[in-house]
Scaffold this motif. Structure first.
Motif, short mmCIF file in Angstrom:
data_model
loop_
_atom_site.label_atom_id
_atom_site.label_comp_id
_atom_site.label_asym_id
_atom_site.label_seq_id
_atom_site.Cartn_x
_atom_site.Cartn_y
_atom_site.Cartn_z
N SER A 46 0.83 -1.19 0.00
CA SER A 46 0.00 0.00 0.00
C SER A 46 0.87 1.25 0.00
O SER A 46 2.06 1.20 0.31
N LYS A 47 0.25 2.39 -0.33
CA LYS A 47 1.00 3.65 -0.34
C LYS A 47 1.52 3.96 1.06
O LYS A 47 2.64 4.44 1.22
N GLU A 48 0.73 3.67 2.09
CA GLU A 48 1.15 3.94 3.46
C GLU A 48 2.40 3.13 3.81
O GLU A 48 3.33 3.65 4.42
N GLU A 49 2.41 1.86 3.43
CA GLU A 49 3.59 1.02 3.69
C GLU A 49 4.80 1.53 2.93
O GLU A 49 5.91 1.56 3.45
N VAL A 51 5.35 4.67 1.86
CA VAL A 51 5.79 5.95 2.43
C VAL A 51 6.49 5.74 3.77
O VAL A 51 7.48 6.41 4.08
N GLU A 52 6.01 4.77 4.53
CA GLU A 52 6.61 4.48 5.85
C GLU A 52 8.07 4.03 5.70
O GLU A 52 8.90 4.32 6.56
N SER A 55 10.60 7.28 5.76
CA SER A 55 10.16 8.26 6.75
C SER A 55 11.07 9.48 6.83
O SER A 55 10.62 10.56 7.19
N ASN A 59 7.89 14.99 1.95
CA ASN A 59 6.65 14.51 1.33
C ASN A 59 6.76 14.53 -0.19
O ASN A 59 6.26 13.64 -0.86
N LYS A 62 8.78 11.57 -1.21
CA LYS A 62 7.98 10.35 -1.04
C LYS A 62 6.98 10.20 -2.18
O LYS A 62 6.82 9.11 -2.74
N HIS A 66 6.93 7.24 -4.93
CA HIS A 66 5.74 6.39 -5.05
C HIS A 66 5.22 6.40 -6.49
O HIS A 66 4.85 5.34 -7.02
#
Length: 194
Positions: A46-49, A51-52, A55, A59, A62, A66
């Motif tokens: 996922s995008k959250e994974e 981006v994590e 860290s 932004n 990132k 992505h």
């Protein structure tokens, strides 16, 4: 398998139309299943994974990474689908599955068919074809996983490179600060000596 032709019906055109529309459903199912499996495999992050994992990046960085990752995944997805279709064309999977489906339908419609030895031969041939197909698909999945590992390694190298640059920038700033302080202190000492 759907039988819409009534037994004893003399309408040959409806029989051939039904057979023609039914043929290809096994290959279509195989093709859809492959595309679904590849899509699921390639979109499991996922995008959250994503981006994590970055860290320490801004932004904007990132988002750029992505988008780049999505472009690579899209390209890989298209390449795998093209490779799969090429393999299917080369090995005539669709034709083989259509022939098997047609034979099965013909035998289902023939009430007098009693010799089932052909079904055993067809089953053995189909089994061998499926084993070959499974090996090919497993090889393709392994290639995809290897490509994903390489992408993860490249992303990790990018992350480490960014960290090194960040650390170097902090070190340079610290050295500048020390030089400025030293320069200011030595000019004060020169004025005191005069």
């Amino acid at each position: 398998m759907e039988k819409s032709v009534a037994i004893g019906s003399n309408d040959a055109s409806s029989s051939s139309t039904t057979t023609a529309t039914a043929i290809g459903s096994r290959f279509s199912t195989l093709n859809k299943s492959f595309k679904f499996a590849i899509r699921s495999l390639l979109t499991s992050c996922s995008k959250e994974e994503f981006v994590e994992a970055f860290s320490s990046f801004t932004n904007a960085e990132k988002d750029y990474l992505h988008r780049l990752f999505l472009q690579v995944i899209t390209s890989l997805h298209e390449d795998l689908e093209e490779d799969f279709e090429a393999i299917c064309l080369k090995t005539k999977v669709g034709t083989t599955l259509d022939a098997v489906e047609e034979i099965v339908e013909e035998q289902d419609l023939d009430l007098l068919f009693s010799n089932r030895s052909n079904i055993v031969d067809v089953a053995e041939n189909l089994s061998a074809a499926k084993k070959n197909e499974i090996q090919t698909l497993m090889h393709m999945v392994q290639s995809g996983e290897e490509h994903n590992r390489r992408l993860r390694n490249q992303l990790q190298l990018l992350k480490e490179g960014s960290q090194v640059l960040s650390d170097a920038s902090h070190a340079i700033e610290k050295i500048r600060s020390i030089n400025l302080n030293y320069g200011a202190n030595s000019s004060d000492e020169m004025h005191d000596d005069v």
